[in-house]
Design a protein around this motif. Structure first.
Motif, short mmCIF file in Angstrom:
data_model
loop_
_atom_site.label_atom_id
_atom_site.label_comp_id
_atom_site.label_asym_id
_atom_site.label_seq_id
_atom_site.Cartn_x
_atom_site.Cartn_y
_atom_site.Cartn_z
N GLN A 97 29.36 44.18 9.18
CA GLN A 97 29.75 42.62 8.44
C GLN A 97 28.07 41.99 8.59
O GLN A 97 26.48 41.63 7.83
N LYS A 98 27.57 42.25 10.27
CA LYS A 98 26.09 41.20 10.40
C LYS A 98 25.08 42.42 9.59
O LYS A 98 24.91 41.66 9.56
N ALA A 99 25.52 43.99 9.52
CA ALA A 99 24.12 44.39 9.00
C ALA A 99 24.22 44.30 7.38
O ALA A 99 22.68 44.05 7.28
N LYS A 100 25.17 43.79 7.19
CA LYS A 100 25.01 43.57 5.31
C LYS A 100 24.77 41.86 5.44
O LYS A 100 23.49 41.88 4.61
N ASP A 101 24.67 41.53 6.38
CA ASP A 101 24.36 39.68 5.91
C ASP A 101 22.83 40.35 6.48
O ASP A 101 21.99 39.15 6.20
N GLN A 102 21.83 40.97 7.23
CA GLN A 102 20.68 41.11 7.45
C GLN A 102 19.79 41.87 6.25
O GLN A 102 18.86 41.86 6.21
N GLY A 103 20.68 42.42 5.09
CA GLY A 103 20.50 42.69 4.44
C GLY A 103 19.90 43.83 3.86
O GLY A 103 19.45 45.07 3.35
N SER A 104 20.95 44.99 4.95
CA SER A 104 21.17 46.03 4.99
C SER A 104 22.19 46.77 3.70
O SER A 104 23.22 45.87 3.32
N THR A 105 21.91 47.72 3.40
CA THR A 105 22.59 48.39 2.10
C THR A 105 24.00 49.32 2.67
O THR A 105 24.69 49.78 1.94
N ARG A 106 23.68 49.56 4.17
CA ARG A 106 23.79 51.18 3.78
C ARG A 106 24.12 51.19 4.88
O ARG A 106 23.03 50.83 6.21
N PHE A 107 25.34 51.72 5.82
CA PHE A 107 25.42 51.53 7.34
C PHE A 107 26.23 53.31 7.86
O PHE A 107 26.79 53.75 7.57
N CYS A 108 25.01 53.55 8.78
CA CYS A 108 25.47 54.31 9.37
C CYS A 108 26.23 54.74 10.98
O CYS A 108 25.42 54.09 11.08
N MET A 109 26.99 55.59 11.14
CA MET A 109 27.61 55.02 11.78
C MET A 109 27.56 56.92 12.96
O MET A 109 27.67 58.09 11.64
N GLY A 110 26.91 56.54 14.32
CA GLY A 110 26.62 57.82 14.50
C GLY A 110 27.42 58.63 16.04
O GLY A 110 27.71 57.45 16.65
N ALA A 111 27.82 59.37 16.56
CA ALA A 111 28.64 59.63 17.59
C ALA A 111 27.87 61.04 18.49
O ALA A 111 27.21 61.92 17.20
N GLY A 112 27.95 61.24 19.42
CA GLY A 112 27.63 61.74 20.42
C GLY A 112 28.27 62.74 20.81
O GLY A 112 29.24 63.03 21.45
N TRP A 113 28.95 63.68 18.97
CA TRP A 113 30.05 64.77 19.16
C TRP A 113 29.11 65.87 18.72
O TRP A 113 28.22 66.23 18.08
N ARG A 114 29.65 67.17 19.40
CA ARG A 114 29.24 68.64 18.77
C ARG A 114 29.93 68.58 17.65
O ARG A 114 29.44 68.87 16.17
N ASN A 115 31.04 68.14 16.87
CA ASN A 115 32.14 67.83 15.81
C ASN A 115 33.07 67.07 16.00
O ASN A 115 33.55 66.68 17.21
N PRO A 116 34.04 66.18 15.35
CA PRO A 116 35.07 65.58 15.63
C PRO A 116 36.53 66.13 15.50
O PRO A 116 36.56 67.11 14.91
N LYS A 117 37.34 65.45 16.70
CA LYS A 117 38.17 66.51 17.32
C LYS A 117 39.01 65.59 15.58
O LYS A 117 39.20 65.05 15.64
N ALA A 118 40.36 66.13 15.81
CA ALA A 118 41.57 66.22 14.74
C ALA A 118 41.44 64.44 15.35
O ALA A 118 42.22 63.86 14.50
#
Ligand code: SAM
Ligand code: DTB
Ligand code: SF4
Length: 356
Positions: A97-118
């Motif tokens: 929400q904060k990113a949107k308020d600052q004018g971002s159009t895309r929110f990219c979520m990153g994780a320090g994983w080799r791959n996501p687990k189930a």
């Protein structure tokens, strides 16, 4: 066909058969000619004064089993980062929400994983649904994905998946040994099959040579379809990693990479990605002139620094750059119609020039 007509036609075709020799020739063009060519192509496909802005959030930080030699999050190197378990969904949505308020159009979520687990998937799916409900485009970068995981994320509403090739196939083993180049290509193929947009690029300044940079861009451009988004990262040297003391890449070489990416992938957003905190305004402006039209906005990337938002706003103001807004479906359709009409007109110009 006249030379001008041939150039125009060449500029409009998306090719997936780029060879290394011709791409190397682009890199070797006089700087001003290369910039002119890139800017000309850029203007045929985009508003030259518009930049798309994404915000990054690290939803799980550090303790990663992989050995990527540039990365602060690998458990194999002693780096100064605050490790963090997978964030609670509510906290992610607050940041979005904060990113949107600052004018971002895309929110990219990153994780320090080799791959996501189930066991991670339910929370990740809720994050996608929640961010989407805020009216933002969604992007994730979680490492390798199986086809089933890609389908699950697409169904949840994930628009983009970021997975970089990082470097050339030739240089790859010097940088990562815990997963193969083919693993990366397989993930990109799973993302495509699931119907998501692909964000894929690489890092330069890893100690690779000029041919490696050619080879990386050839790999990206020859993906069919080409990635919608192509992040070009300048290595952020992280103390404690094996690449902490690698020699600096010349700034002009970096700008050339952006220009060549723009020429090879005319319809893709080319993102001036990591490394902006170490670039002055003039350097960044040359990258925009070379055809970069996307950035990460906000004072932090995943673990490394990014310029403060107000510094970016000031620079955009100086350059007369506007930030892209998310087009509604109607607007997108209208834009597509306009673009088709322009290309039709240009094709008829090519034909006219060719026969005259
Ligand atoms: N763990 C997932 C993966 O590797 O696919 C997702 C996160 S990972 C940090 C995403 C990308 O960030 C990497 O592929 C790399 O291209 C880029 N990156 C990571 N550390 C970097 C650094 N120090 N400098 C520049 N780019 C970096
Ligand atoms: C990408 O190509 N660059 C971003 C994003 N995709 C995930 C990450 C840059 C990371 C820079 C180093 C750090 O913050 O740790
Ligand atoms: Fe792990 Fe991704 Fe960093 Fe590689 S780049 S060490 S996979 S977080």
């Amino acid at each position: 066909m006249s030379e001008q007509a041939a150039t125009k036609q060449e500029n409009q075709t998306i090719r997936h058969d780029w060879g290394k020799t011709e791409v190397q020739a682009l890199f070797e063009m006089p700087f001003n000619d290369l910039m002119f060519k890139a800017q000309t192509i850029h203007r045929q496909h985009f508003n030259a004064n518009e930049v798309q802005v994404s915000t990054l959030l690290s939803i799980k930080t550090g303790a990663c089993p992989e050995d990527c030699k540039y990365c602060s999050q690998s458990a194999r190197y002693k780096t100064d980062i605050d490790k963090e378990r997978l964030m609670a969904v509510n906290n992610v949505l607050e940041a979005a929400q904060k990113a949107k308020d600052q004018g971002s159009t895309r929110f990219c979520m990153g994780a320090g994983w080799r791959n996501p687990k189930a066991r991670d998937m339910p929370a990740v799916v809720d994050m996608v649904k929640g961010v989407k409900a805020l009216g933002l485009e969604t992007c994730m970068t979680l490492g390798m994905l199986s086809i089933e995981q890609a389908d699950e994320l697409q169904t949840a509403g994930l628009d983009y998946y970021n997975h970089n090739l990082d470097t050339s196939p030739e240089h790859y083993n010097q940088i990562i040994t815990t997963r193969t180049y083919q693993d990366r290509l397989d993930t990109l193929s799973n993302v495509r099959s699931a119907g998501m947009k692909v964000c894929s690029g690489g890092i330069v300044g890893l100690g690779e040579n000029a041919q490696d940079r050619v080879s990386l861009l050839v790999q990206l451009a020859n993906l069919s379809p080409q990635p919608e988004s192509v992040p070009i990262n300048m290595l952020v040297k992280i103390e404690g990693t094996p690449l902490a003391d690698v020699a600096d890449l010349d700034n002009f070489e970096f700008i050339r990479c952006i220009a060549v990416a723009r020429i090879l992938m005319p319809e893709s957003h080319v993102r001036l990605s990591a490394g902006r905190a170490e670039m002055n305004e003039q350097m960044q402006s040359l990258c925009f002139l070379a055809g970069a039209n996307s950035i990460f906005y906000g004072c932090k990337l995943l673990t490394a620094e990014n310029p403060e938002t107000n510094q970016d706003v000031l620079l955009f103001k100086k350059l007369g750059i506007n930030t892209e807004t998310i087009a509604s479906d109607d607007e997108a359709e209208q834009m597509l119609k306009m673009k088709t009409a322009i290309v039709d007109q240009q094709n008829s110009d090519v034909f006219y020039n060719a026969v005259n």
